[in-house]
Design an enzyme around this catalytic site. Structure first.
Site, short mmCIF file in Angstrom:
data_model
loop_
_atom_site.label_atom_id
_atom_site.label_comp_id
_atom_site.label_asym_id
_atom_site.label_seq_id
_atom_site.Cartn_x
_atom_site.Cartn_y
_atom_site.Cartn_z
N GLY A 109 0.82 -1.30 -0.04
CA GLY A 109 0.18 -0.02 0.03
C GLY A 109 1.03 1.27 -0.03
O GLY A 109 0.44 2.32 0.44
N GLY A 111 1.56 2.92 -2.38
CA GLY A 111 1.03 3.81 -3.57
C GLY A 111 1.82 3.55 -5.08
O GLY A 111 2.23 4.38 -5.70
N SER A 112 2.11 2.27 -5.27
CA SER A 112 2.72 1.97 -6.34
C SER A 112 1.84 2.27 -7.59
O SER A 112 2.88 2.72 -8.65
CB SER A 112 2.97 0.29 -6.54
OG SER A 112 1.59 -0.33 -6.45
N SER A 113 0.60 2.29 -7.70
CA SER A 113 -0.11 2.93 -8.94
C SER A 113 0.26 4.30 -9.34
O SER A 113 0.64 4.82 -10.25
CB SER A 113 -1.60 2.64 -8.75
OG SER A 113 -1.91 1.04 -8.45
N ALA A 115 2.64 6.07 -7.85
CA ALA A 115 4.11 6.56 -8.28
C ALA A 115 4.43 5.97 -9.72
O ALA A 115 4.99 6.96 -10.32
CB ALA A 115 4.91 5.60 -7.42
N ASP A 156 -1.32 11.02 -2.56
CA ASP A 156 -0.48 9.99 -3.01
C ASP A 156 0.41 10.49 -4.22
O ASP A 156 1.56 10.07 -4.33
CB ASP A 156 -0.95 8.40 -3.41
CG ASP A 156 -2.48 8.49 -3.78
OD1 ASP A 156 -2.83 9.79 -4.26
OD2 ASP A 156 -2.96 7.24 -4.27
O1 PMV Z 1 -4.94 3.22 1.06
P1 PMV Z 1 -4.03 4.52 0.79
O2 PMV Z 1 -2.73 4.30 1.64
O3 PMV Z 1 -3.90 4.66 -0.94
O4 PMV Z 1 -4.63 5.74 1.28
C1 PMV Z 1 -5.88 6.15 1.17
C2 PMV Z 1 -6.36 7.30 1.86
C3 PMV Z 1 -7.71 8.04 1.65
O5 PMV Z 1 -7.85 9.32 2.47
C4 PMV Z 1 -8.65 6.71 2.21
C5 PMV Z 1 -8.02 8.21 0.18
C6 PMV Z 1 -7.25 9.38 -0.36
O6 PMV Z 1 -7.49 9.21 -1.65
O7 PMV Z 1 -6.77 10.24 0.29
#
Ligand code: PMV
Length: 324
Positions: A109, A111-113, A115, A156
């Site tokens: 999790g 954020g590979s997509s 990035a 992200d």
């Molecule tokens: O699941 P992750 O690590 O991509 O985090 C999502 C965070 C959220 O606030 C739920 C969604 C967002 O786009 O901010």
């Protein structure tokens, strides 16, 4: 002009403010020194070819004019829509070969997509010799996220573009880099991949049922983010830890915790961490704990004893950059 380029972008971890940041509130995010790499090459034929072995996409090929159409494998979506958005907006022509490779396990999790989207867009700006700013990379990458997920704050994407530790408000309304040279954080992976889109939907269903309650929670999370920003800048780790634990309480109220995340969070607090919380959408992925170096070994051992995997990484990493 070069016809092949390799670009890298950092992974990310949400520090404070998840979920609330989708609804016009701020969050704090750090970039990680574990990076995504993309090698992008211009082709003569008008083809789009993608190799992303980490997400089981191998020799995925289609014609440029069919981008965004037909059955698109999950692992190819972000790069394909990113490419389509770029070609549409900048009216350039030419085939593209892309190969992506992550330094980290895509299930963490980190954020590979996002990035890989950011790497691709930066590479395309260079390959087509266009002038651009970091905000241009953010805008087109964020549009790509919204095209696919419909919802999302873009935190992200901002982290992959700008790196460092950011104070960020929904959609990039504010993207403020914070000058912080270290962060005594321990990261534990829960062993389960979270589905961000599903969790966002669950939270929005809860908000539809209890609008005032959930809005009140978002408001409190915003207060926590503002206090956490000050504590971070002062390196007041004890206060930062306490705020993490308070933020975790609100995330539990939103219903995004899991048994496993709770076990790891309680174990790390009991082993001496100043505080701990889940990081990201919840439902799996990672937790983070803040602790003094004296207790770090104990906290790491406690997380592992509760069944989690501690991931060693450095924070505050550089944003998207050209490698060669
Ligand atoms: O699941 P992750 O690590 O991509 O985090 C999502 C965070 C959220 O606030 C739920 C969604 C967002 O786009 O901010």
């Amino acid at each position: 002009m070069k016809n092949k380029i390799t670009v890298s972008a950092p992974g990310k971890l949400m520090l404070f403010g998840e979920h609330a940041v989708v609804y016009n509130r701020p969050c704090l995010v750090t970039a990680l020194d574990q990076r995504m790499f993309a090698t992008v090459q211009k082709l003569d034929a008008h083809d789009f070819i993608l190799d992303a072995p980490d997400v089981n996409v191998v020799s995925y090929k289609k014609q440029l004019k069919t981008l965004g159409r037909g059955d698109i494998p999950k692992g190819a979506q972000f790069v394909e829509f990113g490419c389509q958005n770029f070609f549409k907006k900048y009216k350039v022509r030419g085939g593209i070969y892309i190969k992506t490779k992550a330094q980290f396990f895509p299930k963490y999790g980190f954020g590979s997509s996002s990035a890989s989207t950011v790497c691709l867009i930066k590479a395309l700006f260079h390959l087509f010799g266009l002038a651009f700013s970091q905000k241009d990379i953010f805008d087109i990458s964020y549009k790509t996220v919204l095209d696919i997920q419909k919802k999302g704050s873009g935190f992200d994407i901002a982290s992959a573009v700008y790196g460092g530790i950011l104070y960020f408000v929904t959609g990039g309304k504010v993207i403020q880099p914070l000058k912080i040279d270290r962060l005594p954080l321990v990261v534990g992976y829960s062993g389960r991949k979270a589905d961000t889109a599903v969790l966002m939907r669950q939270v929005s269903e809860k908000a539809a049922k209890y609008p005032n309650v959930i809005d009140g929670i978002y408001m409190q999370i915003e207060v926590i983010v503002e206090l956490a920003k000050k504590a971070l800048l002062k390196k007041d780790w004890e206060r930062l830890g306490e705020l993490m634990s308070i933020n975790q309480g609100y995330l539990e109220s939103l219903g995004v915790g899991t048994d496993m995340l709770s076990a790891m969070i309680y174990a790390s607090r009991n082993a001496g961490a100043y505080g701990a919380k889940l990081s990201g959408a919840g439902g799996g992925d990672c937790m983070i704990a803040i602790c003094s170096p004296i207790y770090k070994k104990n906290v790491v051992a406690a997380i592992e004893k509760s069944g989690g995997t501690v991931i060693s990484c450095n924070f505050n990493a550089q944003g998207v950059r050209i490698e060669l």
